[in-house]
Write a protein that holds these residues in place. Structure first.
Motif, mmCIF file in Angstrom:
data_model
loop_
_atom_site.group_PDB
_atom_site.id
_atom_site.type_symbol
_atom_site.label_atom_id
_atom_site.label_comp_id
_atom_site.label_asym_id
_atom_site.label_seq_id
_atom_site.Cartn_x
_atom_site.Cartn_y
_atom_site.Cartn_z
ATOM 1 N N UNK A 84 1.322 -0.930 0.244
ATOM 2 C CA UNK A 84 -0.108 0.497 -0.231
ATOM 3 C C UNK A 84 1.280 1.251 0.369
ATOM 4 N N UNK A 85 1.833 1.792 0.626
ATOM 5 C CA UNK A 85 3.257 2.343 1.283
ATOM 6 C C UNK A 85 3.723 2.211 -0.329
ATOM 7 N N UNK B 296 4.573 5.831 -5.266
ATOM 8 C CA UNK B 296 4.489 6.058 -6.736
ATOM 9 C C UNK B 296 3.019 6.864 -7.718
ATOM 10 N N UNK B 297 2.215 6.927 -6.901
ATOM 11 C CA UNK B 297 1.251 8.074 -7.230
ATOM 12 C C UNK B 297 1.570 9.462 -6.488
ATOM 13 N N UNK B 298 2.261 9.480 -5.514
ATOM 14 C CA UNK B 298 2.335 11.253 -5.081
ATOM 15 C C UNK B 298 3.990 10.996 -6.156
ATOM 16 N N UNK B 299 4.418 10.192 -6.584
ATOM 17 C CA UNK B 299 5.582 10.597 -7.396
ATOM 18 C C UNK B 299 5.709 11.670 -8.572
ATOM 19 N N UNK B 300 5.332 11.520 -8.912
ATOM 20 C CA UNK B 300 4.869 12.261 -10.342
ATOM 21 C C UNK B 300 4.620 14.288 -9.836
ATOM 22 N N UNK B 301 3.922 13.967 -8.591
ATOM 23 C CA UNK B 301 3.087 15.093 -8.433
ATOM 24 C C UNK B 301 4.555 15.628 -7.159
#
Length: 292
Positions: A183-184, A189-194
């Motif tokens: 989950x982490x 990965x979801x926050x990496x682009x941000x």
């Protein structure tokens, strides 16, 4: 047949089998050490008690399982029948525990009686007594060794059970940790682009801040130069205007002192003075306008 009904029937069969074995073990304990019966060297009293205790533990586990399955039966009649059966099992378990205690008391009494008979035979004379003493010593040694081995095996079994339970809890903890890590990882990965976009925006803002500082400095420098230029020009024009005004006033006063007696020409003099002043100040205003 319903799955719950099948499980209940399976529990009943296991209960009957375990109950029969436990009763046999209790009977063997009660008969242990009786006169005229050869003592089983393999099934010692401690071993028989261990098997009986295991049987009672299995009966308690089956009782608990049936208690869980009873409310899930499809009909109310079957549920009520299961509850009645549970009460009978509870009563029978208590009776078996009481029988086990009485059997141990009986076994101890049998052993005391057998020991008394052995003592009487040993105290007697003859070859039979000597052979019996030797056999007794051999049997006692073998019984002691068997009991120690049995105790060791029981302790080993308990340790293995505890280790299995510990390994099971460890595996469950590892599974939970793996889920948390997955989950982490997905969240990272979801926050990496941000984070990458934010970093680029911060770099752009820093460059823009430097450019704005340079522009503000240059603008302030140009503004200061313009202010100094305007102030210097204004000071020079005021000085020039003051000098011209003083010169004009000085010329007008001189002309009035040369012809004070000419009253008739006074009007002409004033006209000439006005014309002279007008003609003299016109170029000054023109120059001031040009300078500005």
């Amino acid at each position: 047949m319903d799955k719950v009904v099948e499980e209940v029937e399976k529990v009943k069969r296991e209960w009957d089998e375990a109950c029969g074995k436990t009763q046999l073990h209790i009977k063997a304990i009660a008969d242990y050490g009786k006169s005229g019966r050869p003592k089983d060297e393999i099934n010692s009293l401690a071993r028989l008690n261990g098997m009986a205790q295991d049987g009672l533990a299995l009966l308690s586990s089956l009782h608990f399982t049936l208690d869980l399955l009873a409310p899930q039966l499809p009909t109310e009649k079957e549920v009520e029948s299961a509850r009645v059966l549970l009460e009978s099992w509870k009563t029978l378990t208590q009776h078996l525990r009481l029988s086990l205690r009485n059997a141990n008391l009986q076994a101890k009494a049998n052993l005391r009686k057998a020991a008394q008979e052995e003592r009487e035979l040993l105290l007697g004379g003859g070859e039979e007594s000597t052979v019996r003493r030797r056999n007794l010593q051999t049997k006692a040694g073998m019984t002691s060794a068997a009991e120690s081995i049995t105790d060791s095996l029981r302790r080993t079994r308990q340790l293995m059970v505890q280790e299995v339970e510990r390994n099971t809890s460890t595996l469950m903890t590892l599974d939970e940790s793996t889920g948390v890590l997955k989950k982490a990882e997905s969240e990272y990965k979801g926050h990496r682009s941000l984070l990458m976009r934010t970093r680029n925006l911060l770099s752009t803002m820093q460059r823009q801040d430097v450019i704005d500082r340079v522009i503000i400095g240059l603008g302030f420098l140009l503004f200061s130069l313009a202010v100094l230029y305007v102030v210097s020009k204004r000071i020079g024009l005021l000085t020039l205007q003051r000098k011209v005004t003083e010169a004009i006033k000085a010329g007008v006063v001189g002309q009035a002192d040369l012809r004070p007696q000419a009253v008739a020409d006074d009007m002409n003099l004033h006209q000439v003075r006005d014309d002279h002043v007008h003609n003299t100040e016109a170029p000054l205003e023109q120059r001031i306008h040009d300078e500005l």
